[in-house]
Each structure stands twice: as C-alpha cells, then as structure tokens.
Design an enzyme around this catalytic site. Structure first.
Site, short mmCIF file in Angstrom:
data_model
loop_
_atom_site.label_atom_id
_atom_site.label_comp_id
_atom_site.label_asym_id
_atom_site.label_seq_id
_atom_site.Cartn_x
_atom_site.Cartn_y
_atom_site.Cartn_z
N ASP A 148 61.73 -18.23 -3.01
CA ASP A 148 60.41 -18.73 -3.40
C ASP A 148 59.59 -17.65 -4.10
O ASP A 148 58.94 -16.84 -3.44
CB ASP A 148 59.68 -19.23 -2.16
CG ASP A 148 58.42 -19.99 -2.51
OD1 ASP A 148 58.16 -20.16 -3.72
OD2 ASP A 148 57.72 -20.41 -1.58
N ASP A 329 57.94 -20.41 -10.78
CA ASP A 329 58.11 -20.64 -9.34
C ASP A 329 59.45 -21.27 -9.00
O ASP A 329 59.66 -22.47 -9.17
CB ASP A 329 56.96 -21.53 -8.86
CG ASP A 329 56.95 -21.70 -7.36
OD1 ASP A 329 57.87 -21.18 -6.69
OD2 ASP A 329 56.04 -22.35 -6.84
#
Ligand SMILES: *[C@@H]1O[C@H](CO)[C@@H](O)[C@H](O)[C@H]1NC(C)=O
Ligand SMILES: *[C@@H]1O[C@H](CO)[C@@H](O)[C@H](O)[C@H]1NC(C)=O
Length: 442
Positions: A148, A329
């Site tokens: 992440d 992301d």
C-alpha cells in the site's frame, strides 16, 4: 491502501491519516453484501510538508506474443471478470490460482523474481488487490500483506481478533514467535466506513530477502471490508511520519540496500503467468524499455506519493484537466477523480454516458472502445490500455474504471488500473521525485 475505498485513517500512535478505501463498482456487485454500506467520507487531508521523496514511472511494453495457454487463461479470466465474484474464482479450475491451507481466498501466485532483494507480487486473480508474502517472527510465519503506497501504517490480523474478516484469514501473535514483544500501546486506523484496532507489537519482518526488526499493529478487530480481500494485513509504503517508524523508515535505517528505492510492476491477470514484482534497491530494467522519467513528489502530499499531473486524455483528445495532483496508490484498485474532473474526462470519450450518480458517479463507454486513457506527467504521456480502464461487458454494458468521487480534494487517485501499465520507481532518496516509465500502448 485506498482500495477504492476512501479510508480515512486516524491513527493513534501513528499520527498520519491513511486511506484504505475499498469500493466495488456496480458491475462488481453480485448478490451479496459487499456493495452495501460502502464508505462515504472523503479522505482526511493533511497539509504539512512531507520532506523527501521521489517517484519514477516508466511505461511498460505490451506482450506481443500470446501463447495458446495464455489465450485460454484470458478467456477464463473474461468469464471470471464477467461474474467477478471471489467464490467463482475459487470454484474455477485455473492452475494459477491456488487455495491456501487455512483460508479459501483465491491467490494468483507470482513467479519468484531473479533479481536480488525482490519479491513476487501476488494478486486475487481479478486485478482487484495486489499483495506479497511477508514472514513474521522467529518461525517465519507467512502472511499476505497488501502493498500500500497510500498508507504508512503496517498491521496484521491478530490471533484473538474475532471479526468475520479475521476469522477467514491467517493471523500472527505471541504464540507464533519466540521473539514477539508486545506493548500496551493501542493502535487504530479509522476508515470512512470501518476500522482496524488492536495493540502495537515488535518482531522481525522478512521481505524480499531482507529481515528487519519492526513495530507494527496486531489487529484485534477489523471492519467487514477485509472479508473481500485475501490479505491478512497491510504493509504501508508511504512516507508519512508517525510516532513509530514506518516500513520505509525501517528500510532506510537498516541500510539493507544501497539505494532506498523500490520498483513496482503489477501483473494483469488476463496476461497469463503472474510476473509482478517489487524490487528493492535497484530497478528491474527487464520490466521496461527506454529511460525512467523522474517526476517531483509534491511538497503538499503529506508523505503520500503524489505528483503533479499535466493533463488527462482519451487518445489524442485532451480533457483540459490541468494542474492537479495524482496520488500513485498500489492499494487502490481503480482510478478516482473529483466528479467535475471525471465529467471533463468523459466529455472527450466517444460515446460515454453517465450510468449512475450518487456518492460515486459511474460512466458507461462503448464496449468496442480501443482507445487508451492517457495521463501526462511533465512532457511524457502514459497510456492506460482499454483492457484496464474499461470493464468487461455486463449485460452489454461496459463501465469506465475512472470513477467520479473525491477521495483527496481536487486530486486524482491513480490505482492499479493505471499501475498495470507502467513500471513505477518510488525513490525515497531523491528529494521529491517519483519516476514513472511509460509503456507503449499497442
Ligand atoms: C480482542 O477481542 C476479543 C473478542 O473480540 C476479546 O475477547 C479480547 O478481550 C480482545 N483483546 C484485547 C486485547 O482487546
Ligand atoms: C469492531 O469494529 C466494528 C467496525 O469497525 C465495530 O462496529 C464493532 O463494534 C467493533 N467490535 C468491537 C468488539 O470492538
């Protein structure tokens, strides 16, 4: 991880706000509960200066030769995507999707990378979530950790966690390791519609041939969001600072690699064998051609990997969306834009129509669209294949994977839909630069 979810992370003892925002587009919603109670809150914004970083992205070249085996897998994948439900992936006979011993989530395991300090990036078989195996503690307990770049907090599911999500995943705790050190410090991450909470602990963490001593969260409760992902925890790869060192802080302090960079290459399930990988310390130059394009990470990104975006387009039609920030992301599945900017993009997409409005605005595009979605950074334009930015047909309707939803004010969130088309290098050493390499669109 803003997996299409805007997760506002309010962290006790890890002061930064993270985002894990799981979102299931209507075309992914079967007759179960996962599309109910999706988070509505926009991501928490922070203004302070992030310090240091750089990111490079390079476009990847598409595979030109497709073997029969791959073609078969693509067909299977089309079917899987059509019904897009984990239980159906689970029930399929795909040889590349394996069940795990203690839970039944589908995992398309990546090949072992040959480059040193690298790890394969597994995925769920539908390009929805990307994760890697990380070993915890003295017995090297393996857990699937979501990679992440949109969060800095690292946590795993703990053994006493009684949530539905924890019950269907693997866990790690004191009984699994002789070197486990617990603390009394609570940790919690609050998302728009859910949360993770527990206590902080310290132990060894092994990834990509490196081993670190690190403090991370042991979750004792999670929201149901995590029921729909194979992951047993989240490995935070952003640069946000908290009261305990993040994974990136730990990597830098360890001096395990000469250059504090990591390169990420995400696999597209329909391409066949999973060759996705994360490379620490050096880029894998076999993953791209040409040179890397350094892009400055915004001083206003508060420790996120966000870069200034010059424009967005459909083929050569530019949408006139200029001067916005793009958050890169890996923990978000799709692409999100503020609704007015998504509308400006779809205004230049031939045949696009609004499909649904509400918290998230969705658009349909003609299923036979073969034009790339483009993002321009600096003077370089990166193409996103229609394989990625347009969904498979559901009852003759194809949905654009750019959704009108503000996650970060006036900014775009470029998740896996974008990242499958580039090799991205996250450079922690080079002040405010992110390097992207463009892939050539077929
Ligand atoms: C964890 O949760 C379980 C049940 O959900 C509870 O019995 C236990 O006391 C909790 N442990 C901690 C440390 O909060
Ligand atoms: C666990 O988290 C959920 C969702 O965040 C919350 O509704 C529930 O009350 C929590 N359970 C406990 C035992 O804290």
């Amino acid at each position: 991880m803003r997996l299409i979810h805007t997760l506002i992370a309010v962290i006790t003892l890890v002061s930064s706000a993270n985002a894990f925002f799981p979102y299931f587009p209507p075309y992914m919603c079967p007759e179960d509960d996962r599309c109910v109670n999706q988070p509505n809150s926009p991501r928490d914004m922070k203004d302070e200066d992030s310090g240091i970083a750089s990111l490079k992205i390079s476009q990847r070249w598409p595979k030109t030769e497709v073997s029969r085996d791959q073609q078969v897998r693509r067909t299977v994948n089309k079917l899987i995507r059509k019904y897009n439900h984990p239980s159906q992936v689970r029930g399929s006979a795909r040889d590349s999707v394996e069940k795990r011993g203690t839970n039944t989530y589908p995992v398309q395991t990546a090949a072992n990378p040959t480059q040193t300090n690298s790890a394969g990036i597994d995925q769920d078989g539908t390009d929805f979530s990307y994760f890697t195996q990380v070993q915890f503690g003295s017995a090297n307990t393996p857990l699937y950790m979501l990679l992440d770049t949109g969060a800095s907090t690292t946590w795993v599911m703990g053994p006493s966690c009684g949530s539905d999500a924890c019950k269907s995943h693997d866990s790690f705790g004191a009984a699994d390791s002789k070197t486990f050190q617990t603390t009394a410090d609570p940790f919690s991450v609050a998302y728009g519609a859910g949360s993770v909470s527990g206590t902080l602990a310290s132990d060894s963490v092994s990834i990509a041939g490196m081993k670190f001593q690190m403090t991370f969260g042991i979750a004792n409760n999670t929201s149901d969001d995590f029921k729909y992902f194979p992951i047993d925890g989240i490995l935070g790869l952003s640069l946000q600072k908290g009261s305990t060192p993040s994974f990136v802080d730990t990597l830098v302090a360890s001096k395990a690699v000469k250059s504090n960079i990591f390169g990420i290459s995400l696999n597209r399930a329909s391409d066949g064998d999973n060759t996705g990988e994360i490379n620490f310390g050096a880029v894998d130059s076999s993953k791209f051609t040409g040179s890397l394009n350094y892009l400055p990470v915004s001083a206003n990104s508060a420790g996120d990997w966000a870069i200034p975006m010059a424009n967005v387009g459909f083929g050569s039609n530019q949408a006139g969306v200029t001067g916005k920030l793009a958050y890169i992301d890996t923990g978000t599945s799709f692409i999100f834009a503020p609704p007015d900017q998504a509308a400006a993009f779809y205004a230049v997409v031939t045949g696009a129509k609004i499909l649904s409005t509400g918290a998230t605005v969705t658009y349909s595009v003609p299923c036979d669209t073969t034009t790339a979605l483009t993002f321009t950074f600096g003077t370089t334009t990166y193409s996103v294949s229609p394989k990625d930015w347009i969904s498979a047909s559901v009852n003759g309707v194809c949905t654009g994977n750019v959704f009108g939803r503000t996650i970060v004010a006036d900014s775009w969130l470029l998740g896996d839909t974008f990242l499958k088309n580039v090799y991205a290098v996250f450079d922690v050493d080079k002040t405010r630069v992110l390097q992207l390499r463009l892939l050539q669109f077929p």
